[in-house]
Write an enzyme that holds these catalytic residues in place. Structure first.
Site, short mmCIF file in Angstrom:
data_model
loop_
_atom_site.label_atom_id
_atom_site.label_comp_id
_atom_site.label_asym_id
_atom_site.label_seq_id
_atom_site.Cartn_x
_atom_site.Cartn_y
_atom_site.Cartn_z
N SER A 1 0.83 -1.20 0.00
CA SER A 1 0.00 0.00 0.00
C SER A 1 0.87 1.26 0.00
O SER A 1 1.68 1.45 -0.91
CB SER A 1 -0.96 -0.04 1.19
N ASP B 1 -10.14 -3.56 -5.15
CA ASP B 1 -9.24 -2.57 -4.57
C ASP B 1 -9.17 -1.36 -5.49
O ASP B 1 -8.94 -1.50 -6.70
CB ASP B 1 -7.85 -3.21 -4.40
N HIS C 1 -8.07 -4.79 -0.67
CA HIS C 1 -6.93 -4.02 -0.21
C HIS C 1 -6.56 -4.40 1.22
O HIS C 1 -7.41 -4.44 2.11
CB HIS C 1 -7.21 -2.52 -0.29
#
Length: 408
Positions: A191, A348, A378
């Site tokens: 991320s 995501d 995610h």
């Protein structure tokens, strides 16, 4: 008795209403994801209340909740030695896996945790367990960086922290101390950590003074650009947990210490409209109609405003900085980057950032493995143990570690 039953029924109904959100049938463990999302939303609401009462910044409050419930001490096992130290003033947690008898020197991964540049820690259970597994299964040294977070610091200080810690680690005497092979060091992150890893990879690639180069980079559902919040994945997953589009845009604004008044305008791409000259030269590098396959673009249409709000990029020029948005880097910067692994998830908002970066890297001659999970969401890779154990979390982690084992 009857009133108690009515009250209990009402409370159960309210809880179900709060927890339930419509999810695609293809997402992994949907009810468990709903519960996880409801827990995170509750923590966000508590932190927002604390902020409203003037007791603390909402991100500090939210991270306090996250770390309080998940912090883990540097506990070593029979096979993995875990220590907390600092590299050139930057806190790190080092995981030393068991050596292979036939290999006196170990390989190594510098890992950067996610959390929107504002949340989480190298010292919480999720990342401690991930790095322990990596150290043991890869017989490697894993350096997990505890970089400083928003709102204590803002862009580009997070980049400075990971660059400083990694450069310190790559010094010959430090590599020797940890018995690391200088030719087998990789960088990785998930991320926002994937964003920092990609930025670090690009910076190191251009640093002629750096003797020890990175062998691989592994980016897990990385966030790579802030120019277009209407890619097909942003449109498809705008309300999907645990990272809705609105939340991701706010993370960007927080990262740059920007104005929340810009959030709604940025969601509809008013910050990169056709009349914003600063963005014009970068659009071709982010043309998803050519960078994404038709199986991804489907029937989605680009959102390109004719007129927008030029004040946004004037007040937040960092939005167009390749250090914050590695996807928009020049082609010559992408050339000669190390072998790359990119993991993406169907559910995501950041899916297309990873796919487009893979395409741009391939066009620049970089060897890329794109590992896509149709039932992934995610953040899923760190959710591998009870009570937040997801089947896709275990599969993504195994696939990621397998690639590192074969390529590092």
């Amino acid at each position: 008795m009857r009133s108690s039953c009515v009250l209990l029924t009402a409370l159960v109904a309210l809880a179900a209403y709060y927890i339930y959100i419509p999810l695609p049938s293809s997402v992994s463990d949907p009810w468990k994801l709903m519960l996880l999302d409801a827990t995170f939303r509750s923590a966000q609401q508590v932190s927002n209340l604390i902020h409203y009462l003037g007791l603390s910044h909402h991100l500090l409050a939210l991270n306090f909740i996250i770390v309080s419930f998940g912090k883990k001490s540097a506990w070593s096992s029979a096979r993995v030695k875990v220590t907390d130290t600092d590299f050139d003033g930057v806190e790190v947690r080092v995981f030393e896996g068991p050596p292979k008898p036939e290999e006196p020197l170990k390989r190594s991964v510098v890992y950067i945790h996610g959390g929107g540049w504002a949340l989480a820690s190298a010292k919480i259970r999720y990342y401690d367990e991930l790095c322990t597994a990596m150290a043991e299964e890869l017989n490697a040294v894993i350096v997990s960086i505890e970089y400083r977070l928003v709102p204590k610091v803002y862009f580009p200080e997070q980049i400075h922290d990971v660059v400083r810690a990694t450069k310190y680690f790559l010094q010959p005497e430090v590599l020797h101390k940890y018995s690391v092979d200088p030719g087998r060091v990789g960088i990785s992150g998930d991320s926002a950590g994937g964003n920092l890893a990609a930025a670090l990879g690009q910076q190191f690639n251009q640093d002629t003074n750096l003797k020890n180069k990175l062998k691989v980079q592994a980016l897990i559902y990385p966030v790579l650009q802030a120019l277009d919040f209407n890619t097909p994945s942003y449109q498809q997953n705008m309300n999907t947990p645990i990272l809705p589009r609105y939340v991701m845009v706010k993370y960007w604004v927080d990262y740059f210490n920007g104005n929340y008044d810009f959030v709604q305008a940025m969601i509809v791409n008013n910050h990169t409209s056709l009349d914003v000259d600063e963005a014009s030269a970068l659009r071709a590098r982010l043309n998803w109609t050519s960078l994404l396959p038709t199986s991804i673009t489907k029937n989605y249409k680009p959102v390109m405003q004719t007129t927008g709000n030029s004040r946004i990029v004037q007040e937040i020029p960092q939005l167009l900085d390749a250090r914050s948005a590695p996807l928009i880097a020049d082609q010559d910067v992408l050339q000669h980057l190390p072998k790359t692994y990119i993991l993406t998830c169907e559910h995501d908002v950041l899916r297309d950032d990873g796919i487009m970066y893979a395409k741009r890297l391939e066009s620049a001659g970089v060897e890329v493995t794109l590992d896509h999970f149709e039932d992934g969401f995610h953040g899923c890779m760190i959710f591998t143990s009870w009570p937040t154990n997801f089947s896709v979390g275990i599969r993504t982690r195994n696939s990621y570690i397998k690639w590192l084992d074969q390529n590092l």
